[in-house]
Write an enzyme that holds these catalytic residues in place. Structure first.
Site, short mmCIF file in Angstrom:
data_model
loop_
_atom_site.label_atom_id
_atom_site.label_comp_id
_atom_site.label_asym_id
_atom_site.label_seq_id
_atom_site.Cartn_x
_atom_site.Cartn_y
_atom_site.Cartn_z
N HIS A 101 1.06 2.46 1.34
CA HIS A 101 0.66 3.68 0.61
C HIS A 101 1.38 4.90 1.18
CE1 HIS A 101 -2.39 2.71 -2.34
NE2 HIS A 101 -3.13 2.04 -1.49
N GLY A 115 -10.25 0.20 2.83
CA GLY A 115 -9.22 1.08 3.37
C GLY A 115 -8.91 2.18 2.38
N CYS A 153 -6.67 -2.72 -5.11
CA CYS A 153 -6.42 -1.38 -4.58
C CYS A 153 -7.26 -0.39 -5.37
CB CYS A 153 -4.93 -1.04 -4.74
SG CYS A 153 -4.52 0.63 -4.20
N LEU A 154 -7.88 0.56 -4.67
CA LEU A 154 -8.71 1.56 -5.35
C LEU A 154 -7.90 2.38 -6.34
CD1 LEU A 154 -10.79 2.85 -2.29
CD2 LEU A 154 -11.61 1.39 -4.15
N HIS A 210 -1.07 -2.94 3.79
CA HIS A 210 -1.37 -2.29 2.50
C HIS A 210 -1.44 -0.76 2.66
CE1 HIS A 210 -3.71 -2.29 -1.47
NE2 HIS A 210 -3.87 -1.07 -1.03
N GLU A 211 -2.14 -0.31 3.69
CA GLU A 211 -2.32 1.14 3.85
C GLU A 211 -1.02 1.82 4.26
OE1 GLU A 211 -4.90 2.29 2.55
OE2 GLU A 211 -5.97 0.39 2.46
N GLN A 231 -4.04 8.67 -1.63
CA GLN A 231 -4.99 8.24 -2.67
C GLN A 231 -6.01 9.32 -3.02
OE1 GLN A 231 -5.82 4.27 -0.59
NE2 GLN A 231 -5.96 3.76 -2.76
NI NI Z 1 -4.63 0.63 -1.91
#
Ligand code: NI
Length: 167
Positions: free
Chosen positions: A134, A46, A88-89, A130-131, A51
Site C-alpha cells: 500500500h 491492517g 483489502c478494505l 500487503h501493507e 487508505q
Molecule cells: Ni489493503
C-alpha cells in the site's frame, strides 16, 4: 481519536508512492491512534495511511495478538511461497487466492521513532507484505494474473461508475 472514511479503488491516493515520515511528533501519534480506531471499526487486520487519504509511510495492524504500528517500514527478508485468500478494505467484498512470500521480516520505526522489527510467516508475513505494498501504491490487484486482473479491473471500474451489468 477519529474514524476516517476508507478510500476505495480507484481513488488515486491508493496508487501513489507514500512519502517517508521525517518527524515523529504529536501529529504522527494522533494519526496512528486514528488509524487504529478506523481499522478496528472497519474491521480489518491492517490499515495503511493512504487508505484514509494520507500519503505517508505508516501502517497499523493487529492479527489478533495486539496492535502494532510501523513507520517507514521496509521488507528486509522473505522466504517461501504461500497462496491464501486475501482481501483489502480498499477493494471491499472481493477476495482472491494470492501467492506471496510465506515468511517476511520488516524493519521500521514506532510512533516515537524507535526502531522496530516484525517477522512472521502465514498471516503476519502476509500483512507485512500487503501493507507495505500500500505504501508503494500497490493494491492486491497487482498480484493477480494478467487475464484475471484485466477482468477484475473492468468489473471494479464499472462498479465504481455505477454501470449496471446487462446480461
Ligand atoms: Ni489493503
Amino acid at each position: 481519536m477519529a474514524i476516517y472514511p476508507i478510500r476505495t479503488f480507484p481513488d488515486p491516493v491508493l496508487h501513489m508512492e507514500a512519502a517517508a515520515v521525517s518527524s515523529f511528533d504529536d501529529d504522527i501519534a494522533r494519526l496512528v491512534d486514528d488509524m487504529l480506531e478506523t481499522m478496528y471499526e472497519a474491521p480489518g487486520v491492517g490499515l495503511a495511511a493512504p487508505q484514509i487519504g494520507i500519503s505517508k509511510r505508516v501502517f497499523v495492524a493487529d492479527i489478533g495478538e495486539g496492535p502494532f504500528v510501523m513507520i517507514n517500514p521496509e521488507i528486509v527478508e522473505t522466504t517461501g511461497k504461500w497462496k491464501f485468500e486475501e482481501g483489502c478494505l480498499s477493494v471491499p467484498g472481493r477476495y482472491w487466492q494470492i501467492k506471496r512470500h510465506d515468511f517476511a521480516r520488516a524493519e521500521g520505526f514506532d510512533a516515537s521513532g524507535a526502531p522496530v522489527s516484525f517477522e512472521g510467516d502465514e498471516l503476519l508475513g502476509r500483512v507485512l507484505q500487503h501493507e507495505i505494498d500500500h505504501l508503494n501504491g500497490l493494491l492486491l490487484l497487482s498480484h493477480l494474473g494478467v487475464r484475471t486482473k484485466k477482468i477484475v479491473l473492468k468489473e471494479l471500474r464499472e462498479a465504481s461508475l455505477g454501470i449496471a451489468k446487462s446480461i
